[in-house]
Design an enzyme around this catalytic site. Structure first.
Site, mmCIF file in Angstrom:
data_model
loop_
_atom_site.group_PDB
_atom_site.id
_atom_site.type_symbol
_atom_site.label_atom_id
_atom_site.label_comp_id
_atom_site.label_asym_id
_atom_site.label_seq_id
_atom_site.Cartn_x
_atom_site.Cartn_y
_atom_site.Cartn_z
ATOM 1 N N VAL A 27 19.311 56.723 42.751
ATOM 2 C CA VAL A 27 17.799 56.373 44.345
ATOM 3 C C VAL A 27 17.306 57.828 44.539
ATOM 4 O O VAL A 27 16.162 57.624 45.662
ATOM 5 C CB VAL A 27 18.904 55.191 44.459
ATOM 6 C CG1 VAL A 27 18.418 55.610 46.124
ATOM 7 C CG2 VAL A 27 19.699 54.176 44.427
ATOM 8 N N ARG A 76 35.686 48.628 52.590
ATOM 9 C CA ARG A 76 35.080 47.528 52.673
ATOM 10 C C ARG A 76 35.138 46.755 54.154
ATOM 11 O O ARG A 76 36.171 46.983 55.318
ATOM 12 C CB ARG A 76 36.251 46.190 52.164
ATOM 13 C CG ARG A 76 36.203 46.478 50.551
ATOM 14 C CD ARG A 76 37.041 44.901 49.973
ATOM 15 N NE ARG A 76 37.226 45.101 48.319
ATOM 16 C CZ ARG A 76 38.254 46.065 47.747
ATOM 17 N NH1 ARG A 76 39.138 47.184 48.386
ATOM 18 N NH2 ARG A 76 37.861 46.089 46.278
ATOM 19 N N ASP A 107 29.423 41.710 44.616
ATOM 20 C CA ASP A 107 28.869 40.177 45.139
ATOM 21 C C ASP A 107 28.973 40.080 46.724
ATOM 22 O O ASP A 107 28.616 40.081 47.516
ATOM 23 C CB ASP A 107 29.214 39.166 45.607
ATOM 24 C CG ASP A 107 28.878 37.904 43.746
ATOM 25 O OD1 ASP A 107 27.981 38.689 43.293
ATOM 26 O OD2 ASP A 107 30.231 38.043 43.313
ATOM 27 N N ASP A 137 35.008 45.367 37.179
ATOM 28 C CA ASP A 137 35.236 43.548 37.009
ATOM 29 C C ASP A 137 33.913 43.021 35.956
ATOM 30 O O ASP A 137 34.995 41.819 35.518
ATOM 31 C CB ASP A 137 35.543 42.594 38.261
ATOM 32 C CG ASP A 137 36.645 43.208 39.253
ATOM 33 O OD1 ASP A 137 37.814 43.999 38.726
ATOM 34 O OD2 ASP A 137 36.887 43.340 40.222
ATOM 35 N N ASP A 139 32.123 40.829 37.207
ATOM 36 C CA ASP A 139 31.795 39.958 37.509
ATOM 37 C C ASP A 139 30.989 38.790 38.027
ATOM 38 O O ASP A 139 30.867 37.851 39.004
ATOM 39 C CB ASP A 139 33.527 39.227 38.230
ATOM 40 C CG ASP A 139 33.475 40.106 39.196
ATOM 41 O OD1 ASP A 139 32.581 40.824 39.650
ATOM 42 O OD2 ASP A 139 34.616 39.449 40.230
ATOM 43 N N MET A 179 43.037 45.552 35.372
ATOM 44 C CA MET A 179 42.741 44.461 37.078
ATOM 45 C C MET A 179 41.526 43.631 36.396
ATOM 46 O O MET A 179 41.526 43.783 35.051
ATOM 47 C CB MET A 179 41.357 45.906 37.126
ATOM 48 C CG MET A 179 42.856 46.457 38.582
ATOM 49 S SD MET A 179 41.901 47.840 39.515
ATOM 50 C CE MET A 179 43.034 48.028 40.659
ATOM 51 N N ARG A 181 40.461 41.476 38.476
ATOM 52 C CA ARG A 181 39.986 40.465 40.142
ATOM 53 C C ARG A 181 40.613 39.248 39.855
ATOM 54 O O ARG A 181 41.546 38.584 39.333
ATOM 55 C CB ARG A 181 39.178 40.542 40.755
ATOM 56 C CG ARG A 181 39.603 39.657 42.562
ATOM 57 C CD ARG A 181 38.141 40.170 43.287
ATOM 58 N NE ARG A 181 37.649 41.625 43.784
ATOM 59 C CZ ARG A 181 38.038 41.863 44.972
ATOM 60 N NH1 ARG A 181 39.268 41.155 45.952
ATOM 61 N NH2 ARG A 181 37.918 43.464 45.013
ATOM 62 N N HIS A 226 56.334 45.508 16.622
ATOM 63 C CA HIS A 226 56.287 46.181 17.851
ATOM 64 C C HIS A 226 54.831 44.852 18.322
ATOM 65 O O HIS A 226 53.843 44.734 17.184
ATOM 66 C CB HIS A 226 55.653 47.533 18.084
ATOM 67 C CG HIS A 226 53.860 47.577 17.410
ATOM 68 N ND1 HIS A 226 54.113 48.290 15.796
ATOM 69 C CD2 HIS A 226 53.441 47.817 18.104
ATOM 70 C CE1 HIS A 226 52.502 48.721 15.803
ATOM 71 N NE2 HIS A 226 51.884 48.635 17.610
ATOM 72 N N HIS A 260 45.050 51.811 39.551
ATOM 73 C CA HIS A 260 43.853 51.699 39.688
ATOM 74 C C HIS A 260 42.963 52.612 39.184
ATOM 75 O O HIS A 260 41.869 53.237 39.166
ATOM 76 C CB HIS A 260 43.545 52.334 41.719
ATOM 77 C CG HIS A 260 43.727 51.314 42.381
ATOM 78 N ND1 HIS A 260 45.097 50.746 42.947
ATOM 79 C CD2 HIS A 260 42.787 50.481 43.118
ATOM 80 C CE1 HIS A 260 44.789 49.388 43.856
ATOM 81 N NE2 HIS A 260 43.208 49.762 43.898
HETATM 82 O O1 F6P Z 1 37.380 44.673 42.509
HETATM 83 C C1 F6P Z 1 37.526 45.706 41.662
HETATM 84 C C2 F6P Z 1 39.337 45.822 42.278
HETATM 85 O O2 F6P Z 1 39.810 47.089 41.473
HETATM 86 C C3 F6P Z 1 39.335 44.906 41.344
HETATM 87 O O3 F6P Z 1 39.112 44.623 39.721
HETATM 88 C C4 F6P Z 1 40.845 44.210 41.692
HETATM 89 O O4 F6P Z 1 41.568 43.095 41.782
HETATM 90 C C5 F6P Z 1 40.932 45.286 43.538
HETATM 91 O O5 F6P Z 1 39.843 46.216 43.223
HETATM 92 C C6 F6P Z 1 41.701 45.516 43.969
HETATM 93 O O6 F6P Z 1 41.130 46.458 45.080
HETATM 94 P P1 F6P Z 1 41.817 47.571 45.978
HETATM 95 O O7 F6P Z 1 40.849 48.773 45.578
HETATM 96 O O8 F6P Z 1 41.734 47.345 47.430
HETATM 97 O O9 F6P Z 1 42.519 47.547 46.004
#
Ligand code: F6P
Length: 336
Positions: A27, A76, A107, A137, A139, A179, A181, A226, A260
């Site tokens: 950007v 956030r 989103d 995600d 998503d 992860m 979500r 396994h 994470h």
């Molecule tokens: O949206 C990305 C994500 O890593 C999801 O996979 C997970 O549910 C969420 O964020 C975790 O959020 P935080 O970083 O607030 O724990």
């Protein structure tokens, strides 16, 4: 006549994703190449509320294309959800003389961007916004691909390959939570890539007997000693699944929640390249007078679409990939 774009802001918001830095770099460099000034807004929308920003030069984004996380930090913002928070943000936009904002995130980030742009219009200000989808995600309904997904998949695969070594030595069952979500993209892609015994995703209702007991039984009859069960966080807790496996099959599974770690690391070539093309497209969209857009990929092609329309789109989950997984985990009893 279209207003000439002279200065834009760029920010990253929501959960970070590997490749966000590559998008910011694209950007900034594209803007500069078009004679547009660029301001980096720190800590997501909070940066606009709290006047937390920095001037971006071409060199300020040097050597970040290979870095995970985001140099602009992310957050956030609860305050930004309220009109009063957005009013503060608009004052900062006015002060900075911003004609547009490129917001990199998911989103929620795009919803915030649209609300800001509408509030600006109500106040007689012209502020165009463009979103770039970035989340591990994958998503986001409007885009086939979101920045960070490939890196997160590769990170999870690397971790699970390591787990497999020790599970194989001890002839154990491993239950790994990834992860995603509310979505099962990460789990499904990773499950296929590691050759999982079973994958649990929120898009498919769990039938414990069919989805786990039967799969482990068949694998065992075929000589496997396994087992690797991948659980999307949206499908339930790995610990609960492991407890059920213990109670109903009598195994002693080991649980790993990758957490994470999947959000970090140097972005893959795919994420860097996609982020670079998306960042370029975002600035060109503003330059060409197309505001309130989301940059998306459609079958690998980068394009942009109306943000309101984009926010209403639902991406069909690739269930055919689940069928592929099922075929590839199908077993026959060993004859020898
Ligand atoms: O949206 C990305 C994500 O890593 C999801 O996979 C997970 O549910 C969420 O964020 C975790 O959020 P935080 O970083 O607030 O724990």
């Amino acid at each position: 006549m279209e207003k000439q774009v002279k200065r834009i802001g760029v920010l990253t918001s929501g959960g970070d994703a590997p490749g966000m830095n590559a998008a910011v770099r694209a950007v900034v460099r594209t803007a500069i190449s078009q004679g547009i000034e660029c301001v980096g807004i720190r800590r997501g929308w909070n940066g606009l509320i709290n006047s937390d920003f920095t001037h971006m030069s071409a060199t300020s984004v040097s050597h970040i294309i290979n870095k995970g996380g985001t140099m602009l930090y992310t957050a956030r913002s609860e305050e930004f959800r309220e009109p009063s928070g957005r009013a503060k943000a608009l004052s900062t936009c006015k002060l900075l003389g911003l004609d547009g904002i490129v917001a990199v995130g998911g989103d929620g980030t795009f919803r915030g961007a649209l609300a800001l742009s509408r509030q600006a219009a109500d106040a007689g200000m012209a502020l165009q916004v463009v979103g770039i989808p970035a989340t591990i995600d994958n998503d986001i309904g409007c885009s086939h691909y979101t920045i960070g997904f490939d890196t997160a998949c590769n990170t999870a695969v690397e971790c699970i390959d390591k787990l497999r070594d020790t599970m194989q030595s001890h002839e154990r069952c491993s239950v790994v939570e990834v992860m995603g979500r509310h979505a099962g993209y990460l789990a499904l892609y990773v499950g296929i890539a590691v050759g999982a015994t079973a994958v649990l995703i929120p898009e498919r209702e769990l039938d414990f007997e069919r989805d786990i007991v039967d799969k482990i039984r068949r694998a065992r009859l075929a000589g496997t000693t396994h087992y690797m069960i991948v659980v999307a966080e949206g499908a339930g807790s790995a610990m609960d699944i492991a407890n059920r496996i213990h109670d109903e099959i009598g195994m002693d599974p080991r649980v790993t929640v990758l957490g994470h770690i999947q959000r970090g690391g140097s972005p893959t070539a795919r994420d860097r390249e996609t982020a670079s093309r998306m960042g370029y497209r975002a600035v060109m969209s503003l330059m060409e007078g197309r505001g309130n857009r989301v940059v998306v990929t459609q079958d690998g092609r980068v394009t942009d679409m109306d943000m309101e329309e984009a926010l209403q789109m639902v991406k069909p989950f690739p269930m055919e990939r689940y069928q592929i997984l099922e075929s590839l985990t199908c077993r026959q009893p060993s004859l020898f």
